[in-house]
Design an enzyme around this catalytic site. Sequence first.
Site, PDB file in Angstrom:
ATOM      1  N   ALA A  34      18.597  38.552  25.847  1.00  0.00           N
ATOM      2  CA  ALA A  34      19.339  38.089  24.666  1.00  0.00           C
ATOM      3  C   ALA A  34      18.333  37.471  23.693  1.00  0.00           C
ATOM      4  O   ALA A  34      18.485  36.335  23.238  1.00  0.00           O
ATOM      5  CB  ALA A  34      20.449  37.106  25.048  1.00  0.00           C
ATOM      6  N   HIS A  39      12.199  33.548  21.116  1.00  0.00           N
ATOM      7  CA  HIS A  39      11.444  34.377  22.076  1.00  0.00           C
ATOM      8  C   HIS A  39      10.331  35.158  21.378  1.00  0.00           C
ATOM      9  O   HIS A  39       9.235  35.309  21.905  1.00  0.00           O
ATOM     10  CB  HIS A  39      12.376  35.397  22.743  1.00  0.00           C
ATOM     11  CG  HIS A  39      13.431  34.810  23.616  1.00  0.00           C
ATOM     12  ND1 HIS A  39      14.762  34.892  23.306  1.00  0.00           N
ATOM     13  CD2 HIS A  39      13.348  34.142  24.793  1.00  0.00           C
ATOM     14  CE1 HIS A  39      15.462  34.310  24.259  1.00  0.00           C
ATOM     15  NE2 HIS A  39      14.637  33.840  25.172  1.00  0.00           N
ATOM     16  N   GLN A  63      19.360  30.286  39.434  1.00  0.00           N
ATOM     17  CA  GLN A  63      19.304  29.072  38.604  1.00  0.00           C
ATOM     18  C   GLN A  63      20.653  28.722  37.984  1.00  0.00           C
ATOM     19  O   GLN A  63      20.753  27.806  37.180  1.00  0.00           O
ATOM     20  CB  GLN A  63      18.196  29.171  37.546  1.00  0.00           C
ATOM     21  CG  GLN A  63      18.428  30.195  36.456  1.00  0.00           C
ATOM     22  CD  GLN A  63      17.189  30.366  35.577  1.00  0.00           C
ATOM     23  OE1 GLN A  63      16.225  31.025  35.963  1.00  0.00           O
ATOM     24  NE2 GLN A  63      17.194  29.789  34.385  1.00  0.00           N
ATOM     25  N   ARG A 189      22.295  30.947  24.226  1.00  0.00           N
ATOM     26  CA  ARG A 189      23.672  30.453  24.392  1.00  0.00           C
ATOM     27  C   ARG A 189      24.343  30.128  23.043  1.00  0.00           C
ATOM     28  O   ARG A 189      25.555  29.942  23.008  1.00  0.00           O
ATOM     29  CB  ARG A 189      23.707  29.236  25.307  1.00  0.00           C
ATOM     30  CG  ARG A 189      23.421  29.590  26.753  1.00  0.00           C
ATOM     31  CD  ARG A 189      23.716  28.443  27.701  1.00  0.00           C
ATOM     32  NE  ARG A 189      23.678  28.865  29.090  1.00  0.00           N
ATOM     33  CZ  ARG A 189      22.629  28.749  29.903  1.00  0.00           C
ATOM     34  NH1 ARG A 189      21.504  28.220  29.464  1.00  0.00           N
ATOM     35  NH2 ARG A 189      22.698  29.151  31.157  1.00  0.00           N
TER      36      ARG A 189
HETATM   37  O1  PAF Z   1      13.896  29.949  30.088  1.00  0.00           O
HETATM   38  C1  PAF Z   1      14.334  30.978  30.638  1.00  0.00           C
HETATM   39  O2  PAF Z   1      14.701  31.948  29.995  1.00  0.00           O
HETATM   40  C2  PAF Z   1      14.427  31.023  32.153  1.00  0.00           C
HETATM   41  O3  PAF Z   1      14.786  29.802  32.686  1.00  0.00           O
HETATM   42  C3  PAF Z   1      13.164  31.576  32.827  1.00  0.00           C
HETATM   43  C4  PAF Z   1      11.954  30.684  32.588  1.00  0.00           C
HETATM   44  C5  PAF Z   1      12.862  32.968  32.314  1.00  0.00           C
HETATM   45  C6  PAF Z   1      13.365  31.662  34.352  1.00  0.00           C
HETATM   46  O4  PAF Z   1      14.457  32.461  34.663  1.00  0.00           O
END
Ligand code: PAF
Length: 291
Positions: A34, A39, A63, A189
């Site tokens: 996403a 990013h 997680q 999100r």
């Molecule tokens: O920040 C994130 O997108 C996630 O927590 C990560 C570091 C890729 C681990 O799944």
Amino acid sequence: MKVRLYSSAAQFSAACQNVRALGGTLGLVPTMGALHSGHMALMHEAKRLATHVAATIFVNPTQFAANEDFGQYPRTLDADMAKCEAAGVNLLFVPDVREMYAPGDSTRVRVSGVADVLCGAVRPGHFDGVATIVTKLFVLAGTCTAVFGKKDYQQLKVIERVASDLKLPIRVVAHPIVREPDGLAMSSRNAYLSAENRRRSCAISRGLSKAWRIFESGERDIDPILDCVRTELAIEHLQLQYAELADADTLELFGGQSRLSERALLAVAAYCDKTRLIDNVVLGEDLDPLQ
Ligand code: PAF
């Protein structure tokens, strides 16, 4: 150049090794997809620091707690691939769950101290999941420079501990928070927010900015600083989960009557309806979040 897509851990690892064997260096950007401009900024930074960039997209089940948004988390692979290509990513690893957690998988990486407070206190097991998947990705990538955003400040501190404590050949680089023009910290999100909730959510960065300004003008008592955040959130009826001041390195909380040192993390988690948002500023180090 077209991004090369891998779903096999062994093939991704071999491709990373090949980059180094041919004299290149590797930048790594782990994500859950996403993808947004935040990013992309991490990918550009990785590109600046290394000859080749590997990104990973994996919505990591370990997680998320059972009551959290694992099932609902946005999955936008086609758009993500186009963004990776535009950012100059060379290798893209998109494994499925069985590739990263084969049947019988039972090893977890647990970090204590920095993982126990703030989000760690309200999302039990979350950082075990993060530390575990990031360790697996680090092992697969091998020697590299890994770039993480400061939006997930506590995650960054957990990952720094993992790399350092396990003596992994990884340089962890922190990238400043990327914000929308109105101050909202970019997050996958944010896609959950309606237009009205998107507007209300700006109360968080406004509160951080007010706190930043009184800190800059010399305030070192904890309550007035936290009140800046509490007041802004209350105006927009956001539900505060926590607002805390902590040592920016150890994440030890400042509490009670103590006064702040010259550098401190101000971290916030709040709900806007059902959407959980986090944000932070390192007072005495970062610029005004609304600058
Ligand atoms: O920040 C994130 O997108 C996630 O927590 C990560 C570091 C890729 C681990 O799944």
